[in-house]
Motif scaffolding. Structure first.
Motif, PDB file in Angstrom:
ATOM      1  N   SER A  14       0.845  -1.197   0.000  1.00  0.00           N
ATOM      2  CA  SER A  14       0.000   0.000   0.000  1.00  0.00           C
ATOM      3  C   SER A  14       0.874   1.239   0.000  1.00  0.00           C
ATOM      4  CB  SER A  14      -0.884   0.006   1.244  1.00  0.00           C
ATOM      5  OG  SER A  14      -1.611  -1.199   1.318  1.00  0.00           O
ATOM      6  N   TYR A  15       0.663   2.096  -0.970  1.00  0.00           N
ATOM      7  CA  TYR A  15       1.430   3.336  -1.055  1.00  0.00           C
ATOM      8  C   TYR A  15       0.483   4.522  -0.938  1.00  0.00           C
ATOM      9  CZ  TYR A  15       5.137   0.281  -2.714  1.00  0.00           C
ATOM     10  OH  TYR A  15       6.075  -0.721  -2.819  1.00  0.00           O
ATOM     11  N   SER A  16       0.855   5.455  -0.079  1.00  0.00           N
ATOM     12  CA  SER A  16      -0.013   6.612   0.168  1.00  0.00           C
ATOM     13  C   SER A  16      -0.249   7.419  -1.099  1.00  0.00           C
ATOM     14  CB  SER A  16       0.610   7.520   1.241  1.00  0.00           C
ATOM     15  OG  SER A  16       0.716   6.794   2.438  1.00  0.00           O
ATOM     16  N   TYR A  17       0.756   7.441  -1.964  1.00  0.00           N
ATOM     17  CA  TYR A  17       0.594   8.202  -3.208  1.00  0.00           C
ATOM     18  C   TYR A  17      -0.598   7.659  -3.996  1.00  0.00           C
ATOM     19  CZ  TYR A  17       1.692  10.581  -7.567  1.00  0.00           C
ATOM     20  OH  TYR A  17       1.619  11.370  -8.685  1.00  0.00           O
ATOM     21  N   ASP A  18      -0.667   6.346  -4.138  1.00  0.00           N
ATOM     22  CA  ASP A  18      -1.777   5.726  -4.885  1.00  0.00           C
ATOM     23  C   ASP A  18      -3.109   6.008  -4.195  1.00  0.00           C
ATOM     24  OD1 ASP A  18       0.232   4.675  -6.447  1.00  0.00           O
ATOM     25  OD2 ASP A  18       0.242   2.739  -5.420  1.00  0.00           O
ATOM     26  N   THR A  19      -3.078   5.963  -2.882  1.00  0.00           N
ATOM     27  CA  THR A  19      -4.307   6.222  -2.114  1.00  0.00           C
ATOM     28  C   THR A  19      -4.769   7.664  -2.310  1.00  0.00           C
ATOM     29  OG1 THR A  19      -3.635   4.572  -0.508  1.00  0.00           O
ATOM     30  CG2 THR A  19      -5.300   6.153   0.227  1.00  0.00           C
ATOM     31  N   ALA A  20      -3.808   8.588  -2.320  1.00  0.00           N
ATOM     32  CA  ALA A  20      -4.157  10.000  -2.522  1.00  0.00           C
ATOM     33  C   ALA A  20      -4.831  10.195  -3.877  1.00  0.00           C
ATOM     34  CB  ALA A  20      -2.899  10.873  -2.417  1.00  0.00           C
ATOM     35  N   ILE A  21      -4.240   9.615  -4.911  1.00  0.00           N
ATOM     36  CA  ILE A  21      -4.806   9.747  -6.267  1.00  0.00           C
ATOM     37  C   ILE A  21      -6.220   9.163  -6.311  1.00  0.00           C
ATOM     38  CG2 ILE A  21      -4.564   8.979  -8.683  1.00  0.00           C
ATOM     39  CD1 ILE A  21      -2.328  10.841  -8.145  1.00  0.00           C
ATOM     40  N   LYS A  43     -10.198  11.095  -6.704  1.00  0.00           N
ATOM     41  CA  LYS A  43     -11.253  10.755  -7.675  1.00  0.00           C
ATOM     42  C   LYS A  43     -12.569  10.492  -6.958  1.00  0.00           C
ATOM     43  CE  LYS A  43      -8.194   8.954 -11.199  1.00  0.00           C
ATOM     44  NZ  LYS A  43      -7.248   7.837 -11.245  1.00  0.00           N
ATOM     45  N   ILE A  44     -12.476   9.886  -5.786  1.00  0.00           N
ATOM     46  CA  ILE A  44     -13.699   9.561  -5.031  1.00  0.00           C
ATOM     47  C   ILE A  44     -14.343  10.836  -4.479  1.00  0.00           C
ATOM     48  CG2 ILE A  44     -14.605   8.313  -2.996  1.00  0.00           C
ATOM     49  CD1 ILE A  44     -12.338   6.265  -3.415  1.00  0.00           C
ATOM     50  N   TYR A  45     -13.490  11.799  -4.067  1.00  0.00           N
ATOM     51  CA  TYR A  45     -14.002  13.046  -3.471  1.00  0.00           C
ATOM     52  C   TYR A  45     -13.577  14.258  -4.293  1.00  0.00           C
ATOM     53  CZ  TYR A  45     -14.763  10.189   0.711  1.00  0.00           C
ATOM     54  OH  TYR A  45     -15.173   9.222   1.582  1.00  0.00           O
ATOM     55  N   PRO A  46     -14.108  14.413  -5.510  1.00  0.00           N
ATOM     56  CA  PRO A  46     -13.701  15.580  -6.297  1.00  0.00           C
ATOM     57  C   PRO A  46     -14.146  16.849  -5.565  1.00  0.00           C
ATOM     58  CG  PRO A  46     -15.543  14.425  -7.349  1.00  0.00           C
ATOM     59  CD  PRO A  46     -15.168  13.623  -6.150  1.00  0.00           C
TER      60      PRO A  46
END
Ligand code: ATP
Ligand code: MG
Length: 219
Positions: free
Chosen positions: A81-88, A92-95
């Motif tokens: 799990s990488y925070s960068y991927d989670t941030a991206i 998208k989920i919360y525009p």
């Protein structure tokens, strides 16, 4: 909407995490905080407890708190799990949502080892909370020195409001450093206590303790 994102292995969740989330939520008037257990982490040698169990313990602990939520997005993604991927993904989920990553000083100072550790500050706000180490007493200026590569990165930052313990980056993202109540609790010490039948009472919620004992975890 202002949303705090609290990632970690949460192996298990404890009052250090919960209190940090509470103080951040109050101070920054967040609408909610989402606890996101990592599926697997690349920076720890030990094998983590199954992610579903770590998520379940979070859910048990936060069930009566209206502002705390959990998410299985890192579990569903699988792998490390990488925070960068989670941030991206969260963007998208919360525009239009204002997202704040919450990290302790230890995690923040390790950021040069994160995936895209230098770029992550361009895409998401950070709230760094003090922990039980030497860095906890630092101000933001010293904290970024502790973090190693960061001074270069922020040389051109537009706002360096050290008195506010705040940095505004060129991409108009923020890094705040918040001193919080010092709770010298770590999941590592809790796991050792469970293993050695030493009491963990008052270090994490009772219902989580019961879940761990009933399921014979950390033995
Ligand atoms: P471990 O000992 O297994 O590393 P931990 O107690 O450090 O567990 P993590 O799941 O690694 O917990 O931490 C998740 C996030 O919570 C990290 O950003 C960490 O800095 C922060 N954190 C953990 N414990 C505390 C605490 N007692 N006070 C403030 N922040 C904390
Ligand atoms: Mg840790």
């Amino acid at each position: 909407m202002k949303i705090g994102i609290f990632g970690g292995s949460f192996n298990p969740l404890h009052y250090g995490h919960l209190r940090a989330a509470e103080e951040v939520e109050q101070k920054f008037m967040l609408d909610k905080i989402i606890f996101i257990p990592a599926n697997a982490v690349s920076n720890k040698n030990e094998i983590l407890l199954a992610p579903e169990k770590r998520l379940e313990m979070i859910n048990i602990a936060i069930k009566n708190n209206k502002k705390f939520e959990s998410s299985d997005i890192e579990i569903k993604r699988g792998g490390f799990s990488y925070s960068y991927d989670t941030a991206i993904q969260l963007q998208k989920i919360y525009p239009g949502g204002e997202l704040y990553f919450i990290v302790g000083t230890d995690a923040f100072c390790d950021i040069k080892n994160w995936k895209k550790g230098d770029e992550i500050f361009d895409i998401i706000n950070f709230i760094v909370v003090s922990r039980n180490d030497a860095r906890a007493g630092a101000d933001i200026k010293n904290l970024i020195k502790f973090a190693g590569f960061l001074p270069d990165k922020f040389k051109e930052a537009i706002g360096m409001d050290y008195s506010q313990n705040k940095i505004i980056t060129l991409k108009n993202k923020f890094i705040y450093f918040l001193k919080i109540t010092r709770l010298d609790i770590s999941s590592t010490s809790l796991r050792n206590n469970f293993k050695n039948n030493i009491s963990n009472l008052f270090l994490l919620p009772n219902e989580v303790i019961n879940y761990i004992i009933n399921n014979k975890l950390y033995k």
